[in-house]
Every structure is written in C-alpha cells, then in structure tokens.
Design a protein around this motif. Structure first.
Motif, PDB file in Angstrom:
ATOM      1  N   SER A 164       0.849  -1.196   0.000  1.00  0.00           N
ATOM      2  CA  SER A 164       0.000   0.000   0.000  1.00  0.00           C
ATOM      3  C   SER A 164       0.882   1.241   0.000  1.00  0.00           C
ATOM      4  O   SER A 164       2.113   1.151   0.134  1.00  0.00           O
ATOM      5  N   ASP A 301      -2.821  -0.695  -6.932  1.00  0.00           N
ATOM      6  CA  ASP A 301      -3.527   0.405  -7.614  1.00  0.00           C
ATOM      7  C   ASP A 301      -3.394   1.730  -6.877  1.00  0.00           C
ATOM      8  O   ASP A 301      -3.248   2.784  -7.494  1.00  0.00           O
ATOM      9  N   ASP A 302      -3.454   1.697  -5.542  1.00  0.00           N
ATOM     10  CA  ASP A 302      -3.367   2.960  -4.806  1.00  0.00           C
ATOM     11  C   ASP A 302      -1.984   3.582  -4.915  1.00  0.00           C
ATOM     12  O   ASP A 302      -1.839   4.813  -4.953  1.00  0.00           O
ATOM     13  N   LYS A 305      -1.769   5.093  -8.467  1.00  0.00           N
ATOM     14  CA  LYS A 305      -2.517   6.353  -8.518  1.00  0.00           C
ATOM     15  C   LYS A 305      -1.738   7.477  -7.859  1.00  0.00           C
ATOM     16  O   LYS A 305      -1.677   8.605  -8.377  1.00  0.00           O
ATOM     17  N   LEU A 306      -1.116   7.179  -6.726  1.00  0.00           N
ATOM     18  CA  LEU A 306      -0.321   8.192  -6.027  1.00  0.00           C
ATOM     19  C   LEU A 306       0.837   8.666  -6.902  1.00  0.00           C
ATOM     20  O   LEU A 306       1.102   9.876  -7.006  1.00  0.00           O
TER      21      LEU A 306
END
Length: 355
Positions: A164, A301-302, A305-306
C-alpha cells in the motif's frame, strides 16, 4: 554480400556501393566521440562503437570516428558541455542528464507513464519528435538524434513487498532524476548513490530498495542476490539515449557524409534496442533459474494512482515555466493517445489472447 545485407540493411549497402566510387585521394574526416559510458558498459558502449564502425564502412573509410569512453575522458556527465565547446565533435549520452542545465531536454529520454520504445520511435521519426528535439538543442549549438533504447526499465528491487502507499513512507530508495522526485512526493526517502557503491549499500541495509535498469544490466550488479521482490516498470518505459553532434562540425561535412552519419546513428540506435531486448530475455532466464525465490510484482492500484498524481503535478509545474517544454509535453501526449490505441489492439491484445 548477403551477410553484409543482413547486418547493415539494404539502405546501408546501397550507401556502401555509392561510397565505393569515392576517390582514394578524397579528404578523410576524423571525428572524436565522448561517451557517458564506461568501456565495459554493454550494450551502451557497444552502440557508440557501432556508429564508428558503420560510419567508416558506409563512407569507404572517409569518415572515421574515435570513441573515448568515460574511463578515458573522466567526465561522464560532461559530454554535452564538451561537445558544445568543441572539445569533442560527437557525444553519446542521455538527454535527461541535462535537466539541471536545460529542463527542455528532459522528455527526450523517457517520461513516467509515457510511450513504449516503438511508440516513442514512431513519435521521433513520424510524429514531430525529432524536430522538437532539434529545436530544444539549437541554443546549445548541437544536433541531437535518438541513440539507442533500453525499452521498459523495471521499477526496482525491494527487500519488502509494497502492499500500500503506507509502505512507501520512509522507504530508503535509490532512484535518481525525475522519477526520484515523484517517489519523494509519494513519501520515500530518495537518495542517489554511485553505481560502484550500490550493491554494498543495498546489502548493508543503507537503502531498502533501488532502481537500476532491467535484467540485462541488473544481473551483473547482483541485486537479485539481496532482494527478492522485483517490481515492474512505470518510470522509464522507453529510455532513449542520444547522439550529440557539434553543429559547426556537422555543417563542415560534405552532404553525403552528413547522411552517412545520420543513418549510422539510426541503425546503431535500433540495434541497441533489439540487442538489449535479447540480453534482458537471457538474463531473466538465468535469474529465475538460479534464484527461484524472486517474485515479479506490480505496484498496487493505490500506489500507482499516487505516483501518477505526483507525476502530473510535477509535469504541470515544469510546463508552466517553459513554453517549449509545454509544447513537447503536448506533442507527446497527443501522439500517445493516437498510437496507444493501436498498441492495445495489436501487440498487447495479441499477447493477452495467446498466453
């Protein structure tokens, strides 16, 4: 002759045939090329040497290039300055190294989440990219040409899995340049360590992760012996090197030799791309056989995106300070929208459908 055609291509052989008519008494032009690469940095240095070989053969010996590796001139990141000053006639390096001198040079190597190598070559030669590159380098009084591509570079070696965005916070990572700025925005503690010290720093936990290139060059560094998580690329999807030519020197060459030199650049650049592709395939087979514990991972994915959000903010900020950079970014983005659709329904879909 058939072997020669296979190695150099039909266009080169036609040029050679033309060159055979050159009178032995015609002037010989001797040029010097400085490279950013050390003498053992395969396939980078191979590309510099290939240009010298092609230029000599295609000009029937009238154009001769001496290649000096960084081991000799001792200024790997001074290539642009040396060519500008006339200390060297030619250079082989990478455009994003000059970001600190001229921000407009950054996009001609590779941009995070940008084009793949075939897409980028199409942009250079058929989408206006080469013209924009000459426009950017005009003030430096040099010409710049594509100089060989590494293809997609891997996202790096990590000792711990990235699950994450929280795992990026405080992560000590060696990743230089624009990608390093993006990682820093994402919370990583970014550092730049000289290549010769990387393995020791990684092994001794001075850093938690690092980015280098890909299997072809990573294997000799031994990073796979230290970390087992190998992440897929995002930051350099098509890292193009560059050939630099002093404008005054180029203008003094006969037109035929100018064409020989430019063609030698183009042939050597593509040859590096396919050579490195082959090297990556072979190196990965060796890595996974000898170290089956290696796990290929993609960022969650997070995290992606970041990184994409940080990339956009940094790009927009840079573009707001340079009209030319904005023009280059716009050109790349517009071309990518067009070419990416074809990439998806051709190569990507073919691989996906036939796994």
């Amino acid at each position: 002759m058939k072997k020669l055609i296979g190695k150099l291509g039909v266009i080169s052989v036609l040029l050679i045939a033309m060159s055979m008519t050159v009178c032995a008494k015609q002037k010989v032009y001797k040029l010097k090329m400085a490279t950013t690469w050390g003498k053992t940095a395969t396939p980078l240095i191979d590309t510099s040497l290939q240009v010298a070989h092609l230029a000599k053969v295609m000009s029937n010996g009238q154009l001769q290039i001496r290649v000096d590796s960084a081991n000799k001139h001792k200024a790997p990141l001074g290539v642009l300055d040396m060519v500008k000053a006339g200390q060297y006639d030619l250079g082989h390096s990478a455009s994003y190294y000059w970001k600190g001198k001229d921000i407009n040079t950054l996009p001609f190597t590779s941009m995070p989440f940008g084009m793949t190598a075939p897409e980028q070559y199409a942009w250079f030669y058929h989408g206006g990219g080469l013209e924009l590159m000459q426009k950017a380098y005009k003030k430096h009084k040099v010409l710049s040409f594509p100089g060989g591509n590494t293809g997609v570079q891997m996202g790096g070696w990590f000792k711990d899995e990235i699950k994450s965005v929280d795992d990026l916070k405080g992560l000590k990572m060696r990743i230089p340049g624009f990608a390093g700025e993006i990682m820093a925005k994402a919370g990583a503690l970014v550092t730049n360590i000289p290549p010769g010290e990387l393995y020791t720093a990684f092994e001794r936990n001075t850093i938690d992760a690092l980015e280098w290139v890909g299997p072809s060059m990573d294997i000799n560094m031994g990073f796979h012996k230290v970390a087992k998580y190998y992440y897929t690329g995002w930051h350099e999807p098509a890292s193009e090197l560059q050939f630099i030519v002093n404008q005054r020197v180029f203008n003094k060459l006969p037109k035929r030799l100018q064409e020989v030199l430019v063609l030698a650049f183009r042939l050597a650049a593509y040859d590096m791309y396919i050579q490195n592709y082959d090297m990556n395939a072979k190196a990965w087979q060796k890595m996974k056989k000898e170290h089956p514990e290696i796990k290929i991972k993609s960022f969650p994915d997070d995290v992606k995106k970041l990184l994409k959000d940080a990339n956009k903010k940094l790009r927009d900020n840079m573009a707001s300070k340079s009209k030319l950079l904005k023009e280059i970014f716009n050109s790349q983005e517009e071309y990518m929208k067009k070419v990416r659709e074809w990439s998806i329904i051709s190569d990507y879909q073919y691989i996906k459908d036939n796994l």
